[in-house]
Design an enzyme around this catalytic site. Sequence first.
Site, PDB file in Angstrom:
ATOM      1  N   HIS A 372      -8.505  -8.948  -1.081  1.00 28.55           N
ATOM      2  CA  HIS A 372      -7.947  -9.720  -2.199  1.00 28.55           C
ATOM      3  C   HIS A 372      -7.969 -11.181  -1.762  1.00 28.55           C
ATOM      4  O   HIS A 372      -7.239 -11.569  -0.844  1.00 28.55           O
ATOM      5  CB  HIS A 372      -6.526  -9.255  -2.522  1.00 28.55           C
ATOM      6  CG  HIS A 372      -6.493  -7.866  -3.087  1.00 28.55           C
ATOM      7  ND1 HIS A 372      -5.476  -6.991  -2.857  1.00 28.55           N
ATOM      8  CD2 HIS A 372      -7.395  -7.219  -3.873  1.00 28.55           C
ATOM      9  CE1 HIS A 372      -5.736  -5.851  -3.489  1.00 28.55           C
ATOM     10  NE2 HIS A 372      -6.891  -5.961  -4.118  1.00 28.55           N
ATOM     11  N   GLU A 375      -4.903 -13.386  -0.968  1.00 30.20           N
ATOM     12  CA  GLU A 375      -3.952 -12.972   0.064  1.00 30.20           C
ATOM     13  C   GLU A 375      -4.468 -13.526   1.390  1.00 30.20           C
ATOM     14  O   GLU A 375      -5.198 -12.884   2.123  1.00 30.20           O
ATOM     15  CB  GLU A 375      -3.794 -11.454   0.032  1.00 30.20           C
ATOM     16  CG  GLU A 375      -3.153 -11.023  -1.285  1.00 30.20           C
ATOM     17  CD  GLU A 375      -3.253  -9.540  -1.598  1.00 30.20           C
ATOM     18  OE1 GLU A 375      -3.508  -8.749  -0.692  1.00 30.20           O
ATOM     19  OE2 GLU A 375      -3.078  -9.189  -2.783  1.00 30.20           O
ATOM     20  N   HIS A 510      -3.325  -7.277   3.920  1.00 25.33           N
ATOM     21  CA  HIS A 510      -3.020  -7.799   2.582  1.00 25.33           C
ATOM     22  C   HIS A 510      -1.806  -8.714   2.663  1.00 25.33           C
ATOM     23  O   HIS A 510      -1.316  -9.012   3.745  1.00 25.33           O
ATOM     24  CB  HIS A 510      -2.742  -6.645   1.616  1.00 25.33           C
ATOM     25  CG  HIS A 510      -3.960  -5.870   1.211  1.00 25.33           C
ATOM     26  ND1 HIS A 510      -4.450  -5.869  -0.066  1.00 25.33           N
ATOM     27  CD2 HIS A 510      -4.784  -5.086   1.927  1.00 25.33           C
ATOM     28  CE1 HIS A 510      -5.526  -5.109  -0.121  1.00 25.33           C
ATOM     29  NE2 HIS A 510      -5.753  -4.617   1.075  1.00 25.33           N
ATOM     30  N   GLU A 603       0.855  -5.100   4.612  1.00 30.91           N
ATOM     31  CA  GLU A 603       1.285  -6.192   3.741  1.00 30.91           C
ATOM     32  C   GLU A 603       2.050  -7.160   4.631  1.00 30.91           C
ATOM     33  O   GLU A 603       3.120  -6.849   5.133  1.00 30.91           O
ATOM     34  CB  GLU A 603       2.181  -5.658   2.622  1.00 30.91           C
ATOM     35  CG  GLU A 603       1.517  -4.614   1.734  1.00 30.91           C
ATOM     36  CD  GLU A 603       0.546  -5.224   0.740  1.00 30.91           C
ATOM     37  OE1 GLU A 603       0.476  -6.468   0.644  1.00 30.91           O
ATOM     38  OE2 GLU A 603      -0.151  -4.455   0.051  1.00 30.91           O
TER      39      GLU A 603
HETATM   40 ZN   LIG Z   1      -3.766  -6.965  -1.697  1.00 26.45          ZN
END
Ligand SMILES: [Zn+2]
Length: 746
Positions: A372, A375, A510, A603
């Site tokens: 992504h 990010e 991420h 994350e």
């Molecule tokens: Zn992501």
Amino acid sequence: MVCDANRPRASAPLDSAMWGLLLALATFAPAVDLGLGTPGASGLGLAPPATTKAPVSTLAPSSNPAQQPSGKNNEQHVRIRFVKKKKVIIKKRKKLTRPRPLVTTGPPVITTPAGALHLPEEKEPGCPPLGLESLRVSDSQLEASSSQSFGLGPHRGRLNIQSGLEDGDLYDGAWCAEPQDAEPWLQVDARRPTRFSGIITQGRNSVWRYDWVTSYKVQFSNDSRTWWGSRNRSSGMDAVFPANSDPETPVLNLLPEPQVARFIRLLPQTWLQGGDSCLRAEILACPVSDPNDLFPKAPALGSSDPLDFRHHNYKAMRKLMKQVNEQCPNVTRIYSIGKSHQGLKLYVMEMSDHPGQHELGEPEVRYVAGMHGNEALGRELLLLLMQYLCREFLRGDPRVTRLLTETRIHLLPSMNPDGYETAFRRGSELVGWAEGRWNQQGIDLNHNFADLNTPLWEAEDDGLVPDTVPNHHLPLPTYYTLPNATVAPETRAVIEWMERIPFVLSANLHGGELVVSYPFDMTRTPWAARELTPTPDDAVFRWLSTVYAGTNRAMQDPDRRPCHSQDFSLHGNIINGADWHTVPGSMNDFSYLHTNCFEVTVELSCDKFPHENELPQEWENNKDALLTYLEQVRVGIAGVVRDKDTELGIADAVISVDGINHDVTTAWDGDYWRLLTPGDYMVTASAEGYHSVTRSCRVTFEEGPVPCNFHLTKTPKQRLRELLASGAKVPPDLRRRLERLRGQKN
Ligand SMILES: [Zn+2]
């Protein structure tokens, strides 16, 4: 974040008016990329009501030009305005409904009582954020005139905070004043004199409503009782700052004159008609010098590692990687696995003592960041990691030396460079929550891998696994290999990379939350939005996730507040991906079902694109975790499967562990790695043309991996096949055995 803009929001009942809006927007979507909602995909609840360009022209013009982040935004609004009718924003009536505390909202200007403090006079439009988004500003530093509920309290007034997703969720995505609050304000206590230079606001992120503030005033105080306003330089009047015209786009206002104070207040003046005074904000502020140590120090944000703590766009990233390669030519190699849709290369930094080659018995590991594009922290962490590994190797650090000697490390800092460039151009504070997430074609790369879960689970339901259908290395489905399949070039490149190198362990970096999620990412029940869906290797995945979460300093901070609406710290900061929100076609599930590689999603931080000055702290938060996670490739068993007669390694031999319905295979030279948590295991090696061998292997908590080698004997049939193929005579012992076998069959 895996969820964010693509999260299922099916629970949100949209009324018919809103559906109309969404349809209108969908029709319009190809022309306007608002950075929200995947083109042609879900994104439903988040679709912005593009209708409402606020008529800010009726307001006092701001004295600063920076109200829109870029021309692109203006263009979007203009285009949208033609197809939608305007909503009218009412000017707020000034009517006190209840006694106010000792607040002078009026303009009487109290000269900045900065006292003895030395004020640097140089103009600094680029003050960093105070930290509402990054959570450096704590909940107790935020206060408001009123709020509609706890879930809409002042602690929710943080840039990019996300609402809860479900019915009855406590939290929503903004601070909202009570409707009857005639003079609402949101206040930030910087806790020490600070030079405020600007404000960024957003509307409310919500499944249920649209709310945003269209204009506000700003006031300052040193004691939270006496206040003075920000004034236009030319008119001397209180400045009214134009604010938002949709829920998501961050709008920056620089103050006409930076102000030194301890407190700052935003006072909404007008907001969307029919809506409430709701906003999310970030404050830009520079520290002021405090030579006499009169005030409590801001927490240190440093790192003692002399690394390049900046955001690197494509060119800067390439340059930095080249520098690392030049500094450490013996342990690094740069290669590209393919190109993005717009032609940027997907560079990998390989780090090992023999770069460029697979060594027998040496496991291969990878980190992938930036699938992504917005990010951005993972990308910088990998660039920092490669600098760190190079530097510490040169300094002879034993831990790093061992890591580079015993493993082959591949770092892909930017899987989606196109998306990153988009986000980078907007900047860390103004990029919002979604812009730059997708690749250039609008594809979410973490939904773009082949769904191998469905064919596996269907075969399992039919009782075909593992006898007829294998429980590992599932092939790509036919539809996925067709020339017109919607597969992004970035996804294809990564799949080929996964197939080329015998990876054992990976993490996919991420941002936007603080949690480690492990496969499966997709729910087994079709259409279930979330459901616990463990793999047969749940114990290993929970171990791996716990190792990262347990060594990440931010996750380990007992005082940390949740990023958005879920408190993952209640469960050790790890979660099964599908139990969070279903993601079909995720990279983690694909990696597990198509290759030997175990991969989790990390994350890394609440803020997807932290300001540059947060990078040293983020590096310190993650440094140990990044190293310790890679070292987990030693947990389990490893060895070589060889032919008993020739001692040659057997490629593609299958390693099965009793009680775990997921096998791994050997690499070309017969070497394998089987991640296992401590315990006793019955392990079977089998290969076509060989008799299978089973032996017991014990995994302990000591340093591994535990050697578990196999020597396999060819079956008579296979020996015959090979002899006949080579044109040799069949020896008498083999002939007798074959005859005996034939006799048994009859
Ligand atoms: Zn992501």
